[in-house]
Design an enzyme around this catalytic site. Sequence first.
Site, PDB file in Angstrom:
ATOM      1  N   ILE A  16       3.994  -7.348   6.458  1.00  0.00           N
ATOM      2  CA  ILE A  16       5.033  -8.390   6.511  1.00  0.00           C
ATOM      3  C   ILE A  16       5.609  -8.462   7.929  1.00  0.00           C
ATOM      4  O   ILE A  16       5.885  -9.537   8.446  1.00  0.00           O
ATOM      5  CB  ILE A  16       6.142  -8.115   5.469  1.00  0.00           C
ATOM      6  N   ASN A  39       0.949   3.464   9.253  1.00  0.00           N
ATOM      7  CA  ASN A  39       0.298   2.662   8.213  1.00  0.00           C
ATOM      8  C   ASN A  39      -0.038   1.281   8.764  1.00  0.00           C
ATOM      9  O   ASN A  39       0.037   0.278   8.059  1.00  0.00           O
ATOM     10  CB  ASN A  39       1.240   2.568   6.998  1.00  0.00           C
ATOM     11  N   PHE A  85      11.853  -3.137   8.755  1.00  0.00           N
ATOM     12  CA  PHE A  85      10.764  -3.094   7.771  1.00  0.00           C
ATOM     13  C   PHE A  85      10.268  -1.667   7.530  1.00  0.00           C
ATOM     14  O   PHE A  85       9.743  -1.370   6.462  1.00  0.00           O
ATOM     15  CB  PHE A  85       9.536  -3.868   8.290  1.00  0.00           C
ATOM     16  N   SER A 129      13.574  -5.173  -2.335  1.00  0.00           N
ATOM     17  CA  SER A 129      12.487  -5.513  -3.258  1.00  0.00           C
ATOM     18  C   SER A 129      13.056  -5.925  -4.608  1.00  0.00           C
ATOM     19  O   SER A 129      14.128  -5.442  -5.018  1.00  0.00           O
ATOM     20  CB  SER A 129      11.603  -4.275  -3.428  1.00  0.00           C
ATOM     21  N   TYR A 154      10.181   5.412  -4.815  1.00  0.00           N
ATOM     22  CA  TYR A 154      10.132   4.277  -3.890  1.00  0.00           C
ATOM     23  C   TYR A 154      11.218   3.254  -4.257  1.00  0.00           C
ATOM     24  O   TYR A 154      12.007   2.835  -3.408  1.00  0.00           O
ATOM     25  CB  TYR A 154       8.741   3.607  -3.935  1.00  0.00           C
ATOM     26  N   LYS A 158      14.969   1.876  -2.344  1.00  0.00           N
ATOM     27  CA  LYS A 158      15.437   0.503  -2.066  1.00  0.00           C
ATOM     28  C   LYS A 158      16.858   0.324  -2.602  1.00  0.00           C
ATOM     29  O   LYS A 158      17.714  -0.277  -1.942  1.00  0.00           O
ATOM     30  CB  LYS A 158      14.488  -0.527  -2.678  1.00  0.00           C
ATOM     31  N   TYR A 182      12.291  -8.981  -1.788  1.00  0.00           N
ATOM     32  CA  TYR A 182      10.976  -9.624  -1.831  1.00  0.00           C
ATOM     33  C   TYR A 182      10.412  -9.561  -3.238  1.00  0.00           C
ATOM     34  O   TYR A 182      10.470  -8.518  -3.887  1.00  0.00           O
ATOM     35  CB  TYR A 182       9.953  -8.895  -0.957  1.00  0.00           C
ATOM     36  N   ASP A 302       4.858  -0.409 -14.933  1.00  0.00           N
ATOM     37  CA  ASP A 302       4.828  -1.863 -14.696  1.00  0.00           C
ATOM     38  C   ASP A 302       5.883  -2.571 -15.547  1.00  0.00           C
ATOM     39  O   ASP A 302       5.996  -2.302 -16.746  1.00  0.00           O
ATOM     40  CB  ASP A 302       3.452  -2.443 -15.068  1.00  0.00           C
TER      41      ASP A 302
HETATM   42  C1  UD1 Z   1       4.815  -3.091  -6.785  1.00  0.00           C
HETATM   43  C2  UD1 Z   1       6.177  -2.506  -6.946  1.00  0.00           C
HETATM   44  C3  UD1 Z   1       7.145  -3.223  -6.061  1.00  0.00           C
HETATM   45  C4  UD1 Z   1       6.688  -3.130  -4.649  1.00  0.00           C
HETATM   46  C5  UD1 Z   1       5.300  -3.695  -4.516  1.00  0.00           C
HETATM   47  C6  UD1 Z   1       4.819  -3.366  -3.138  1.00  0.00           C
HETATM   48  C7  UD1 Z   1       7.056  -1.614  -9.045  1.00  0.00           C
HETATM   49  C8  UD1 Z   1       7.297  -1.871 -10.484  1.00  0.00           C
HETATM   50  N1  UD1 Z   1       6.555  -2.622  -8.340  1.00  0.00           N
HETATM   51  O1  UD1 Z   1       4.867  -4.395  -7.332  1.00  0.00           O
HETATM   52  O2  UD1 Z   1       8.400  -2.655  -6.142  1.00  0.00           O
HETATM   53  O3  UD1 Z   1       7.581  -3.813  -3.814  1.00  0.00           O
HETATM   54  O4  UD1 Z   1       4.414  -3.067  -5.451  1.00  0.00           O
HETATM   55  O5  UD1 Z   1       3.773  -4.174  -2.811  1.00  0.00           O
HETATM   56  O6  UD1 Z   1       7.302  -0.563  -8.579  1.00  0.00           O
HETATM   57  N2  UD1 Z   1      -2.615  -5.117 -11.310  1.00  0.00           N
HETATM   58  C9  UD1 Z   1      -3.787  -5.032 -12.037  1.00  0.00           C
HETATM   59  N3  UD1 Z   1      -4.835  -4.364 -11.478  1.00  0.00           N
HETATM   60  C10 UD1 Z   1      -4.775  -3.795 -10.242  1.00  0.00           C
HETATM   61  C11 UD1 Z   1      -3.569  -3.884  -9.508  1.00  0.00           C
HETATM   62  C12 UD1 Z   1      -2.501  -4.550 -10.081  1.00  0.00           C
HETATM   63  O7  UD1 Z   1      -3.880  -5.537 -13.151  1.00  0.00           O
HETATM   64  O8  UD1 Z   1      -5.758  -3.174  -9.813  1.00  0.00           O
HETATM   65  C13 UD1 Z   1      -1.478  -5.837 -11.899  1.00  0.00           C
HETATM   66  C14 UD1 Z   1      -0.269  -4.960 -12.134  1.00  0.00           C
HETATM   67  O9  UD1 Z   1      -0.343  -4.343 -13.396  1.00  0.00           O
HETATM   68  C15 UD1 Z   1       0.857  -5.974 -12.020  1.00  0.00           C
HETATM   69  C16 UD1 Z   1       0.331  -7.009 -11.019  1.00  0.00           C
HETATM   70  O10 UD1 Z   1      -1.070  -6.809 -10.977  1.00  0.00           O
HETATM   71  O11 UD1 Z   1       1.037  -6.610 -13.247  1.00  0.00           O
HETATM   72  C17 UD1 Z   1       0.895  -6.837  -9.639  1.00  0.00           C
HETATM   73  O12 UD1 Z   1       0.749  -5.468  -9.257  1.00  0.00           O
HETATM   74  P1  UD1 Z   1       1.043  -4.977  -7.772  1.00  0.00           P
HETATM   75  O13 UD1 Z   1       0.352  -5.848  -6.791  1.00  0.00           O
HETATM   76  O14 UD1 Z   1       0.779  -3.506  -7.739  1.00  0.00           O
HETATM   77  O15 UD1 Z   1       2.597  -5.258  -7.569  1.00  0.00           O
HETATM   78  P2  UD1 Z   1       3.858  -4.812  -8.474  1.00  0.00           P
HETATM   79  O16 UD1 Z   1       3.548  -3.660  -9.320  1.00  0.00           O
HETATM   80  O17 UD1 Z   1       4.395  -6.041  -9.106  1.00  0.00           O
END
Ligand code: UD1
Length: 344
Positions: A16, A39, A85, A129, A154, A158, A182, A302
Amino acid sequence: MSSKKEILVTGGAGYIGSHTVVELIEAGYTPIILDDFRNSQKWIIDRIEDLTGNSIQVHEVDCCDEVAVEEVFNLYPNISGVIHFAADKAVGESVQNPLKYYSNNLSSLTVILKAMDNHDIKTLVFSSSCTVYGEPEKIPVTESTPIKEATSPYGDTKIISERIIKAEVDANKSLNAILLRYFNPIGAHPSGKIGELPQGIPNNLVPYITQTAKGIREELTVFGNDYDTVDGTNVRDYIHVVDLAKAHVAALDYANNQNEYSCEAFNIGTGKGSSVLEIVHAFEKVNNLKLNYKIGPRRSGDVVAIYAEVDKAKKALNWSSELDIDTALKDSWNWESNGIHNED
Ligand code: UD1
Protein backbone atom coordinates in the site's frame (compact mmCIF):
# COMPACT_ATOMS: atom_id res chain seq x y z
CA MET A 1 8.30 21.79 -5.22
CA SER A 2 7.43 23.34 -1.85
CA SER A 3 9.30 21.81 1.04
CA LYS A 4 6.16 22.38 3.12
CA LYS A 5 4.71 19.39 1.41
CA GLU A 6 7.32 16.90 2.55
CA ILE A 7 5.60 13.80 3.89
CA LEU A 8 7.43 11.03 5.74
CA VAL A 9 6.09 7.64 4.66
CA THR A 10 7.08 4.72 6.88
CA GLY A 11 6.79 1.41 5.07
CA GLY A 12 6.76 3.34 1.81
CA ALA A 13 8.23 0.44 -0.18
CA GLY A 14 5.43 -1.93 0.83
CA TYR A 15 2.29 -2.85 -1.08
CA ILE A 16 0.00 0.00 0.00
CA GLY A 17 2.92 2.31 0.81
CA SER A 18 4.44 2.18 -2.68
CA HIS A 19 1.12 2.93 -4.37
CA THR A 20 0.56 5.80 -1.94
CA VAL A 21 4.00 7.27 -2.67
CA VAL A 22 3.07 7.37 -6.38
CA GLU A 23 -0.23 9.15 -5.62
CA LEU A 24 1.47 11.61 -3.27
CA ILE A 25 3.89 12.61 -6.02
CA GLU A 26 1.01 12.96 -8.50
CA ALA A 27 -0.71 15.26 -5.99
CA GLY A 28 2.36 17.51 -5.61
CA TYR A 29 3.71 16.16 -2.32
CA THR A 30 7.33 15.14 -1.75
CA PRO A 31 7.37 11.76 -0.03
CA ILE A 32 10.37 10.66 2.01
CA ILE A 33 10.46 6.92 2.53
CA LEU A 34 11.54 5.26 5.74
CA ASP A 35 11.61 1.48 5.33
CA ASP A 36 13.84 -1.34 6.54
CA PHE A 37 12.88 -3.61 3.60
CA ARG A 38 12.08 -6.55 5.86
CA ASN A 39 8.98 -7.25 3.79
CA SER A 40 9.64 -5.23 0.64
CA GLN A 41 12.19 -4.97 -2.15
CA LYS A 42 14.64 -2.19 -2.88
CA TRP A 43 13.94 -2.31 -6.62
CA ILE A 44 10.37 -1.14 -5.91
CA ILE A 45 11.95 2.30 -5.34
CA ASP A 46 13.44 2.22 -8.87
CA ARG A 47 10.01 1.35 -10.19
CA ILE A 48 8.39 4.26 -8.36
CA GLU A 49 11.07 6.59 -9.73
CA ASP A 50 10.54 5.19 -13.19
CA LEU A 51 6.76 5.61 -12.95
CA THR A 52 6.79 9.14 -11.58
CA GLY A 53 9.98 10.57 -13.09
CA ASN A 54 10.98 11.76 -9.60
CA SER A 55 13.94 10.71 -7.54
CA ILE A 56 12.91 9.55 -4.09
CA GLN A 57 14.64 10.09 -0.76
CA VAL A 58 14.85 6.73 0.98
CA HIS A 59 16.18 5.87 4.44
CA GLU A 60 16.77 2.25 5.35
CA VAL A 61 15.73 2.42 8.96
CA ASP A 62 13.80 0.24 11.38
CA CYS A 63 10.99 2.36 12.84
CA CYS A 64 11.63 0.86 16.27
CA ASP A 65 15.15 2.34 16.26
CA GLU A 66 14.49 5.58 18.09
CA VAL A 67 17.93 7.07 17.46
CA ALA A 68 17.93 6.31 13.72
CA VAL A 69 14.36 7.60 13.32
CA GLU A 70 15.25 10.81 15.14
CA GLU A 71 18.23 11.27 12.79
CA VAL A 72 15.92 11.06 9.76
CA PHE A 73 13.50 13.59 11.25
CA ASN A 74 16.49 15.88 11.91
CA LEU A 75 17.44 15.76 8.23
CA TYR A 76 14.08 17.15 7.13
CA PRO A 77 12.99 20.17 9.18
CA ASN A 78 10.04 20.79 6.87
CA ILE A 79 8.16 17.52 7.16
CA SER A 80 4.48 18.48 7.31
CA GLY A 81 2.97 15.07 7.97
CA VAL A 82 3.60 11.38 8.51
CA ILE A 83 1.87 8.38 6.99
CA HIS A 84 2.69 5.38 9.15
CA PHE A 85 2.37 2.09 7.25
CA ALA A 86 5.32 0.16 8.65
CA ALA A 87 3.99 -2.89 10.51
CA ASP A 88 3.88 -6.66 10.39
CA LYS A 89 0.58 -7.86 8.94
CA ALA A 90 0.32 -11.65 8.72
CA VAL A 91 -2.59 -12.71 10.88
CA GLY A 92 -1.54 -16.39 11.21
CA GLU A 93 2.07 -15.52 12.05
CA SER A 94 0.84 -13.13 14.74
CA VAL A 95 -0.92 -16.03 16.47
CA GLN A 96 2.31 -18.09 16.38
CA ASN A 97 4.59 -15.23 17.34
CA PRO A 98 2.58 -12.60 19.25
CA LEU A 99 5.60 -10.85 20.78
CA LYS A 100 6.95 -10.02 17.32
CA TYR A 101 3.66 -8.25 16.54
CA TYR A 102 3.13 -6.46 19.84
CA SER A 103 6.76 -5.44 19.94
CA ASN A 104 7.21 -4.25 16.36
CA ASN A 105 3.81 -2.74 15.62
CA LEU A 106 3.46 -0.90 18.92
CA SER A 107 7.09 0.21 19.46
CA SER A 108 7.34 1.60 15.95
CA LEU A 109 4.18 3.64 16.52
CA THR A 110 5.38 5.08 19.81
CA VAL A 111 8.78 5.93 18.32
CA ILE A 112 7.10 7.74 15.42
CA LEU A 113 4.71 9.61 17.72
CA LYS A 114 7.60 10.71 19.95
CA ALA A 115 9.60 11.94 16.97
CA MET A 116 6.54 13.81 15.66
CA ASP A 117 6.13 15.46 19.05
CA ASN A 118 9.83 16.39 19.22
CA HIS A 119 9.61 17.99 15.79
CA ASP A 120 6.21 19.57 16.22
CA ILE A 121 4.64 17.67 13.31
CA LYS A 122 0.89 17.82 13.57
CA THR A 123 -0.49 15.49 10.91
CA LEU A 124 -0.59 11.72 11.12
CA VAL A 125 -2.33 9.21 8.86
CA PHE A 126 -2.34 5.73 10.33
CA SER A 127 -3.01 2.35 8.65
CA SER A 128 -5.75 0.71 10.61
CA SER A 129 -7.99 -2.14 9.53
CA CYS A 130 -11.60 -3.25 9.42
CA THR A 131 -10.37 -6.07 11.64
CA VAL A 132 -11.15 -3.72 14.58
CA TYR A 133 -14.89 -4.44 14.03
CA GLY A 134 -14.42 -8.21 14.45
CA GLU A 135 -17.61 -10.08 13.54
CA PRO A 136 -20.07 -7.20 13.30
CA GLU A 137 -23.72 -7.53 14.41
CA LYS A 138 -24.85 -5.39 11.50
CA ILE A 139 -23.41 -4.72 8.03
CA PRO A 140 -22.38 -2.42 6.50
CA VAL A 141 -20.22 -1.20 9.37
CA THR A 142 -19.97 2.50 10.13
CA GLU A 143 -17.13 4.16 12.01
CA SER A 144 -19.27 4.00 15.16
CA THR A 145 -19.84 0.26 14.92
CA PRO A 146 -18.44 -1.07 18.22
CA ILE A 147 -14.83 -2.21 18.31
CA LYS A 148 -14.69 -5.91 19.20
CA GLU A 149 -12.20 -8.03 21.07
CA ALA A 150 -9.51 -8.92 18.51
CA THR A 151 -9.22 -12.49 17.24
CA SER A 152 -5.46 -12.25 16.63
CA PRO A 153 -2.48 -10.37 18.06
CA TYR A 154 -2.21 -8.60 14.69
CA GLY A 155 -5.80 -7.33 15.04
CA ASP A 156 -5.11 -6.42 18.65
CA THR A 157 -2.14 -4.26 17.63
CA LYS A 158 -4.48 -2.27 15.35
CA ILE A 159 -6.99 -1.73 18.17
CA ILE A 160 -4.25 -0.78 20.66
CA SER A 161 -2.56 1.48 18.09
CA GLU A 162 -5.81 3.38 17.59
CA ARG A 163 -6.02 3.80 21.38
CA ILE A 164 -2.42 4.97 21.66
CA ILE A 165 -3.00 7.58 18.96
CA LYS A 166 -6.25 8.81 20.58
CA ALA A 167 -4.51 9.10 23.95
CA GLU A 168 -1.64 11.04 22.39
CA VAL A 169 -4.04 13.41 20.61
CA ASP A 170 -5.88 14.05 23.90
CA ALA A 171 -2.64 14.64 25.75
CA ASN A 172 -0.82 16.63 23.12
CA LYS A 173 -3.80 18.72 21.94
CA SER A 174 -2.11 19.75 18.74
CA LEU A 175 -2.06 16.58 16.69
CA ASN A 176 -4.50 15.83 13.88
CA ALA A 177 -4.63 12.08 13.43
CA ILE A 178 -6.58 10.14 10.85
CA LEU A 179 -7.14 6.43 11.33
CA LEU A 180 -7.86 4.78 8.01
CA ARG A 181 -9.67 1.49 8.50
CA TYR A 182 -8.82 -0.40 5.34
CA PHE A 183 -11.07 -3.10 4.01
CA ASN A 184 -9.46 -5.67 1.67
CA PRO A 185 -6.89 -4.09 -0.67
CA ILE A 186 -6.40 -5.86 -4.00
CA GLY A 187 -5.11 -4.95 -7.48
CA ALA A 188 -1.89 -3.33 -8.59
CA HIS A 189 -0.78 -0.21 -10.39
CA PRO A 190 -2.24 -0.27 -13.94
CA SER A 191 1.30 0.11 -15.33
CA GLY A 192 2.17 -3.33 -13.92
CA LYS A 193 5.35 -1.84 -12.43
CA ILE A 194 4.38 -2.11 -8.77
CA GLY A 195 2.08 -4.50 -6.93
CA GLU A 196 1.84 -6.91 -4.05
CA LEU A 197 4.89 -9.10 -3.26
CA PRO A 198 3.85 -11.71 -0.72
CA GLN A 199 6.70 -13.62 0.91
CA GLY A 200 6.25 -17.38 0.61
CA ILE A 201 2.77 -18.87 0.42
CA PRO A 202 0.25 -16.02 0.26
CA ASN A 203 -2.30 -15.77 3.07
CA ASN A 204 -4.56 -13.38 1.22
CA LEU A 205 -7.09 -14.39 -1.38
CA VAL A 206 -6.11 -12.48 -4.52
CA PRO A 207 -2.36 -13.22 -4.49
CA TYR A 208 -3.25 -16.88 -3.94
CA ILE A 209 -5.58 -16.70 -6.95
CA THR A 210 -2.99 -15.05 -9.23
CA GLN A 211 -0.24 -17.47 -8.17
CA THR A 212 -2.59 -20.39 -8.85
CA ALA A 213 -3.47 -18.99 -12.27
CA LYS A 214 0.24 -18.69 -13.01
CA GLY A 215 0.93 -22.27 -11.91
CA ILE A 216 3.01 -21.35 -8.85
CA ARG A 217 0.29 -22.89 -6.63
CA GLU A 218 -1.58 -25.99 -7.69
CA GLU A 219 -5.03 -25.08 -6.50
CA LEU A 220 -6.89 -22.45 -4.51
CA THR A 221 -8.82 -23.70 -1.49
CA VAL A 222 -11.99 -21.72 -0.80
CA PHE A 223 -12.24 -21.69 2.97
CA GLY A 224 -15.80 -22.82 3.62
CA ASN A 225 -19.02 -22.62 1.62
CA ASP A 226 -21.50 -23.15 4.43
CA TYR A 227 -21.68 -19.59 5.77
CA ASP A 228 -24.94 -17.69 5.89
CA THR A 229 -24.14 -15.54 2.83
CA VAL A 230 -25.27 -15.21 -0.78
CA ASP A 231 -23.42 -18.39 -1.89
CA GLY A 232 -22.10 -19.75 1.41
CA THR A 233 -18.64 -18.16 1.13
CA ASN A 234 -17.31 -15.19 3.15
CA VAL A 235 -18.13 -11.67 2.06
CA ARG A 236 -15.54 -8.87 2.06
CA ASP A 237 -15.20 -5.35 0.70
CA TYR A 238 -12.37 -5.55 -1.86
CA ILE A 239 -10.87 -2.18 -2.76
CA HIS A 240 -8.40 -1.34 -5.53
CA VAL A 241 -5.05 -0.41 -3.98
CA VAL A 242 -4.83 2.72 -6.17
CA ASP A 243 -8.15 3.95 -4.73
CA LEU A 244 -6.88 3.14 -1.26
CA ALA A 245 -3.64 5.04 -1.97
CA LYS A 246 -5.65 8.09 -3.06
CA ALA A 247 -7.56 7.99 0.24
CA HIS A 248 -4.26 8.76 2.01
CA VAL A 249 -3.77 11.89 -0.05
CA ALA A 250 -7.35 12.97 0.72
CA ALA A 251 -6.79 12.23 4.42
CA LEU A 252 -3.60 14.35 4.50
CA ASP A 253 -5.36 17.25 2.79
CA TYR A 254 -8.22 16.98 5.27
CA ALA A 255 -5.97 16.74 8.34
CA ASN A 256 -3.81 19.65 7.19
CA ASN A 257 -6.92 21.83 7.08
CA GLN A 258 -8.04 21.05 10.63
CA ASN A 259 -7.35 23.84 13.10
CA GLU A 260 -8.18 22.00 16.29
CA TYR A 261 -6.59 18.76 17.39
CA SER A 262 -8.58 15.70 16.38
CA CYS A 263 -8.47 11.97 15.96
CA GLU A 264 -10.91 10.61 13.42
CA ALA A 265 -11.46 7.18 11.95
CA PHE A 266 -12.64 6.56 8.39
CA ASN A 267 -13.72 3.39 6.67
CA ILE A 268 -11.86 2.99 3.41
CA GLY A 269 -13.73 0.51 1.28
CA THR A 270 -16.06 0.51 -1.68
CA GLY A 271 -19.31 0.01 0.23
CA LYS A 272 -19.95 -3.20 -1.67
CA GLY A 273 -19.50 -6.77 -0.48
CA SER A 274 -18.29 -9.64 -2.69
CA SER A 275 -18.16 -13.31 -1.82
CA VAL A 276 -15.04 -15.44 -2.31
CA LEU A 277 -16.70 -17.29 -5.19
CA GLU A 278 -17.79 -14.03 -6.79
CA ILE A 279 -14.14 -12.93 -6.76
CA VAL A 280 -12.98 -16.26 -8.20
CA HIS A 281 -15.54 -16.12 -11.01
CA ALA A 282 -14.94 -12.44 -11.76
CA PHE A 283 -11.20 -13.19 -11.98
CA GLU A 284 -11.84 -16.02 -14.47
CA LYS A 285 -14.16 -13.88 -16.55
CA VAL A 286 -12.15 -10.67 -16.84
CA ASN A 287 -8.92 -12.53 -17.52
CA ASN A 288 -10.48 -15.18 -19.69
CA LEU A 289 -9.01 -18.18 -17.90
CA LYS A 290 -10.01 -21.09 -15.69
CA LEU A 291 -8.83 -21.33 -12.13
CA ASN A 292 -8.18 -24.58 -10.28
CA TYR A 293 -10.06 -24.38 -7.03
CA LYS A 294 -11.76 -26.59 -4.51
CA ILE A 295 -13.98 -26.01 -1.52
CA GLY A 296 -12.22 -26.73 1.78
CA PRO A 297 -13.00 -26.33 5.46
CA ARG A 298 -13.48 -22.96 7.12
CA ARG A 299 -10.34 -21.06 8.17
CA SER A 300 -10.38 -20.33 11.87
CA GLY A 301 -10.72 -16.64 12.76
CA ASP A 302 -12.53 -15.64 9.53
CA VAL A 303 -15.49 -13.33 10.01
CA VAL A 304 -18.61 -14.31 8.06
CA ALA A 305 -19.29 -11.07 6.25
CA ILE A 306 -18.17 -7.46 6.42
CA TYR A 307 -18.30 -4.44 4.17
CA ALA A 308 -18.04 -0.71 4.70
CA GLU A 309 -20.45 2.13 4.97
CA VAL A 310 -18.38 4.81 3.20
CA ASP A 311 -20.44 8.00 3.57
CA LYS A 312 -18.18 9.57 6.17
CA ALA A 313 -15.11 9.44 3.90
CA LYS A 314 -17.15 10.69 0.98
CA LYS A 315 -18.46 13.72 2.88
CA ALA A 316 -15.43 14.68 4.95
CA LEU A 317 -12.53 13.59 2.76
CA ASN A 318 -14.29 14.09 -0.54
CA TRP A 319 -12.99 10.66 -1.45
CA SER A 320 -14.71 7.57 -2.74
CA SER A 321 -13.50 4.53 -4.63
CA GLU A 322 -13.57 4.77 -8.42
CA LEU A 323 -12.18 1.49 -9.70
CA ASP A 324 -14.32 -1.65 -9.77
CA ILE A 325 -13.48 -5.24 -8.86
CA ASP A 326 -13.03 -6.25 -12.50
CA THR A 327 -10.37 -3.57 -12.99
CA ALA A 328 -8.64 -4.61 -9.77
CA LEU A 329 -8.60 -8.28 -10.80
CA LYS A 330 -7.28 -7.41 -14.25
CA ASP A 331 -4.54 -5.27 -12.71
CA SER A 332 -3.62 -8.01 -10.21
CA TRP A 333 -3.28 -10.51 -13.07
CA ASN A 334 -1.34 -8.04 -15.23
CA TRP A 335 1.12 -7.61 -12.36
CA GLU A 336 1.44 -11.33 -11.67
CA SER A 337 1.43 -12.63 -15.22
CA ASN A 338 3.93 -10.23 -16.77
CA GLY A 339 6.38 -11.55 -14.19
CA ILE A 340 8.70 -8.56 -14.24
CA HIS A 341 8.89 -8.69 -10.48
CA ASN A 342 10.31 -12.21 -10.60
CA GLU A 343 13.14 -11.23 -12.91
CA ASP A 344 14.71 -8.59 -10.73
C1 UD1 B 1 -7.14 -10.42 6.73
C2 UD1 B 1 -7.32 -9.89 8.11
C3 UD1 B 1 -7.32 -8.39 8.07
C4 UD1 B 1 -6.05 -7.91 7.47
C5 UD1 B 1 -5.88 -8.49 6.09
C6 UD1 B 1 -4.49 -8.15 5.64
C7 UD1 B 1 -8.67 -10.95 9.84
C8 UD1 B 1 -9.99 -11.52 10.19
N1 UD1 B 1 -8.56 -10.40 8.64
O1 UD1 B 1 -8.32 -10.11 6.02
O2 UD1 B 1 -7.42 -7.87 9.35
O3 UD1 B 1 -6.05 -6.51 7.42
O4 UD1 B 1 -5.98 -9.92 6.14
O5 UD1 B 1 -4.40 -8.27 4.29
O6 UD1 B 1 -7.78 -11.00 10.61
N2 UD1 B 1 -9.66 -17.08 1.33
C9 UD1 B 1 -9.84 -18.32 0.76
N3 UD1 B 1 -8.73 -19.00 0.34
C10 UD1 B 1 -7.47 -18.49 0.47
C11 UD1 B 1 -7.30 -17.22 1.06
C12 UD1 B 1 -8.42 -16.54 1.49
O7 UD1 B 1 -10.96 -18.81 0.62
O8 UD1 B 1 -6.50 -19.18 0.10
C13 UD1 B 1 -10.85 -16.34 1.77
C14 UD1 B 1 -10.87 -16.08 3.26
O9 UD1 B 1 -11.47 -17.16 3.94
C15 UD1 B 1 -11.69 -14.80 3.33
C16 UD1 B 1 -11.36 -14.08 2.02
O10 UD1 B 1 -10.81 -15.08 1.17
O11 UD1 B 1 -13.05 -15.11 3.33
C17 UD1 B 1 -10.36 -12.97 2.18
O12 UD1 B 1 -9.24 -13.48 2.91
P1 UD1 B 1 -7.90 -12.63 3.08
O13 UD1 B 1 -7.45 -12.11 1.77
O14 UD1 B 1 -6.96 -13.47 3.89
O15 UD1 B 1 -8.35 -11.35 3.92
P2 UD1 B 1 -9.15 -11.26 5.32
O16 UD1 B 1 -9.05 -12.49 6.09
O17 UD1 B 1 -10.49 -10.71 5.01
